[in-house]
Motif scaffolding. Structure first.
Motif, mmCIF file in Angstrom:
data_model
loop_
_atom_site.group_PDB
_atom_site.id
_atom_site.type_symbol
_atom_site.label_atom_id
_atom_site.label_comp_id
_atom_site.label_asym_id
_atom_site.label_seq_id
_atom_site.Cartn_x
_atom_site.Cartn_y
_atom_site.Cartn_z
ATOM 1 N N ASP A 1 7.028 -0.673 -2.423
ATOM 2 C CA ASP A 1 6.366 -1.913 -1.780
ATOM 3 C C ASP A 1 4.868 -1.585 -1.502
ATOM 4 O O ASP A 1 4.684 -0.952 -0.306
ATOM 5 N N SER A 2 3.917 -2.243 -2.402
ATOM 6 C CA SER A 2 2.407 -2.162 -2.325
ATOM 7 C C SER A 2 2.068 -0.747 -1.601
ATOM 8 O O SER A 2 1.497 -0.748 -0.546
ATOM 9 N N SER B 1 3.903 -1.692 -6.643
ATOM 10 C CA SER B 1 5.323 -2.039 -6.134
ATOM 11 C C SER B 1 6.027 -1.716 -7.341
ATOM 12 O O SER B 1 5.870 -2.314 -8.795
ATOM 13 N N GLY C 1 2.064 0.677 2.933
ATOM 14 C CA GLY C 1 2.942 0.429 2.115
ATOM 15 C C GLY C 1 4.118 1.249 2.421
ATOM 16 O O GLY C 1 4.199 1.926 3.295
#
Lengths: 280, 354
Positions: free
Chosen positions: B9-10, B25, B60
């Protein structure tokens, strides 16, 4: 370009000549001397008198024991030092600086450094006066002029050699092997025990052999730091030549010392042979 | 969502001023074979190492089976890695290498023995367990590295260019075997490579990476047919990228002053676009009907590559394109300098904004 064997032999002439002239020849004379009577004639009597005398045995065992301890101590101090240099000093110039610092003491005379230890370890030395001042002891400790001070003095001088020897091998240990161990579920300590340490063994073995050999043959440090209370082989041998004028006994003692040392190093190598072969 | 075994995630990773990952991502489905594809320095290995736990992301999150992985050391993550240079322990036999993981899990000796035997059989190395890595060939070492990872039954198997150290022939064979192993085990594979052929041959989905981001994610066929950008088109397979002008009406002109082509751009002000057409789609001759784009060209060079000729042609405006029209007699007889017509079906080409 490839060297033909003739070329290689030619290049080897210098080293071989040097080796024969300054090591093999004198060594042959030494062995011959050990088998000779002072008045001439071949005999085993030198060996019999050396090997049947508890005093000589005592000195031999003393020497080996001290050297063993020096090797153990310089390993115990040298390994963490080498590990730190290799794995925690990231910058190349930082590493170079530490190497220089490690080497610097080797540029100064052993005699000066031995006297340094007298200042530190003596009854009024830094160690004792600090311990007294802190109230940890009531009477000064008898550290100087014994096995302990010789071991400290020698380990201090030989530590850089042990550390550098371990460094040189530790540097070549592939980091991805350590990562692989971690990846397969090993905690950092387990990765060290199972991977890093076994792979650095060649450095440990080489370092210990050099340190042990140099300790066995050390003269200056023991003679200054023993205060006459401890007898080691190099001092004993020197006395045979310089004080009692028994070069035959001196030669015999030298040969015995060399034979025992080679025997010990040989068995040490055999002990590690299987592991070293797997690593190398 | 429960199907996603790894969720990235990011993810951002910076090394001082250098950004290795710039917000990645990715959701990896259970049992999937995903390839992270890109040139060296695109961040694909950093991403893999972040999943393995060797790289702590700047920001992230990575979740494996829904569990956040921040601060979890590599030894406690349910993943195993096949390293680039195999990273086999040289002082242990193949069996000891494979047993290393199961031993850390404190399995019973009988269980460990059974698992090691099964893993050796799985990679076709029965009877070679007592050998040291240096006594094994490159391909065999590769198999030991694979066995050592899968024996732990990880949730995800991470492969860091595992075939890079092998020669071409062996690499092709290992591709087939890896794919078979993947199907047999039903394990999730996350595979890093810079070799697009390898990615196309093995992966269910390919994530094409560039400068720390994923520029396109999809099946090999999707990406090959519909590259999202010029970069992807150029990286995956061979592509002719013809620079075109867009006129006021939105018609794309393939050659200056030529007729407005059959392609139209939405009027978003773009002046210049690239027309991507694969060499195997470029045919000789004028084509037939309005569905074809036909252009005059001059043959510059030709090379025989086995199943086809490869033609290097120059268009009227000087742009070069390659064509692979097969091995017909008409192609046999062409000589450099010949004036020819080339055409392709308009659906075989894609317009890509620069």
């Amino acid at each position: 370009m490839r060297f033909t064997s003739a070329n290689a032999a030619f290049l080897m002439l210098g080293p071989i000549a040097f080796f024969v002239l300054f090591f093999l020849a004198p060594f042959g004379l030494l062995i011959a001397e050990s088998f000779m009577r002072p008045q001439g004639g071949v005999t085993l009597s030198n060996y019999i008198s050396v090997l049947s005398d508890g005093y000589y045995w005592n000195a031999l065992i003393n020497t080996l024991l001290i050297s063993l301890w020096v090797t153990v101590v310089s390993f115990l101090l040298g390994y963490p030092l080498a590990y730190f240099i290799v794995f925690h000093v990231r910058r190349p110039w930082g590493r170079r600086l530490i190497y220089v610092l490690l080497m610097t003491p080797l540029f100064t005379s052993n005699i000066v450094r031995a006297f340094g230890w007298i200042v530190i370890l003596g009854r009024r030395g830094i160690v004792n006066s600090s311990l007294l001042a802190l109230g940890l002891i009531n009477t000064p400790l008898d550290i100087l002029y014994g096995k302990l001070s010789i071991i400290i003095g020698l380990a201090y001088i030989l530590l850089p050699i042990m550390a550098l020897s371990i460094c040189s091998v530790l540097q070549t240990v592939d980091r991805s092997l350590i990562e692989a161990a971690r990846d397969l579920g090993a905690r950092p300590s387990r990765a060290f025990i199972a991977v890093t340490f076994p792979l650095s063994l060649p450095g440990v073995v080489a370092g210990s052999i050099i340190v042990f050999a140099l300790s066995v043959s050390a003269y200056v440090i023991p003679s200054i730091l023993s205060g006459g209370r401890e007898m080691v082989m190099p001092i004993l041998i020197f006395q045979q030549y310089a004080a009692t004028f028994r070069p035959d006994i001196g030669a015999t003692l030298s040969v015995v010392l060399l034979a025992v040392t080679l025997l010990l190093i040989g068995s040490y190598l055999i002990l590690f042979e299987r592991r070293l072969r797997a690593v190398g | 969502m429960t199907l996603d075994v790894v969720v990235v995630d990011s993810l951002v990773k910076r090394y001082g001023p250098v950004t290795a990952l710039a917000g990645v991502s990715l959701a990896v489905r259970r049992g999937e074979f995903i390839a992270l594809l890109g040139p060296s320095g695109c961040g694909k290995t950093t991403l893999l190492r972040a999943v393995a736990g060797f790289v702590e992301p700047t920001s992230g999150e990575i979740r494996i089976n829904g569990r956040p992985m921040r601060g979890v050391p590599p030894n406690l993550r349910p993943v195993n890695t096949v390293f680039q240079q195999f990273a086999l322990f040289p002082h242990m036999t193949a069996s000891e290498n494979i047993a290393f993981g199961p031993r850390r899990q404190r399995l019973s000796p009988a269980e460990i023995h059974g698992r090691v035997r099964d893993a050796l059989a799985m990679v076709g190395l029965e009877g070679l367990g007592a050998r040291y890595p240096r006594e094994l060939s490159g391909g065999q070492q590769q198999r030991v590295a694979l066995a050592r990872a899968i024996v732990n039954r990880p949730e995800v198997l991470l492969l860091d260019e595992p075939l890079g150290a092998l020669d071409l022939k062996l690499r092709k064979r290992m591709q087939v075997e890896l794919k078979r192993l993947h199907q047999q085990l039903g394990m999730t594979f996350l595979f890093v490579t810079h070799d697009q052929e390898e990615a196309l041959a093995m992966a269910d989905r390919i994530a094409v990476m560039r400068e720390g981001v994923i520029v396109q994610l999809g099946s090999g066929a999707q990406i090959y047919r519909n590259p999202a950008t010029r970069y992807v088109a150029d990286f995956i397979g061979e592509a002719n990228l013809i620079t075109c002008q867009v006129d006021a009406s939105g018609a794309v002109q393939i050659t200056p002053n030529g007729p407005g082509g059959p392609y139209r751009m939405p009027a978003n002000g773009t002046q210049q676009v690239s027309l991507m057409v694969r060499p195997e789609s470029v045919r000789l001759g004028c084509g037939a009907g309005a569905d074809h784009v036909a252009l005059p060209a001059t043959l510059k060079d030709k090379a025989f590559v086995g199943s086809t000729y490869r033609l290097y042609l120059v268009l009227a405006d000087g742009q070069e394109i390659a064509a692979e029209p097969g091995c017909g007699r008409e192609v046999d007889e062409l000589a450099p300098g010949a004036a020819v017509w080339v055409h392709w079906h308009k659906d075989a080409a894609r317009l890509l904004e620069d």
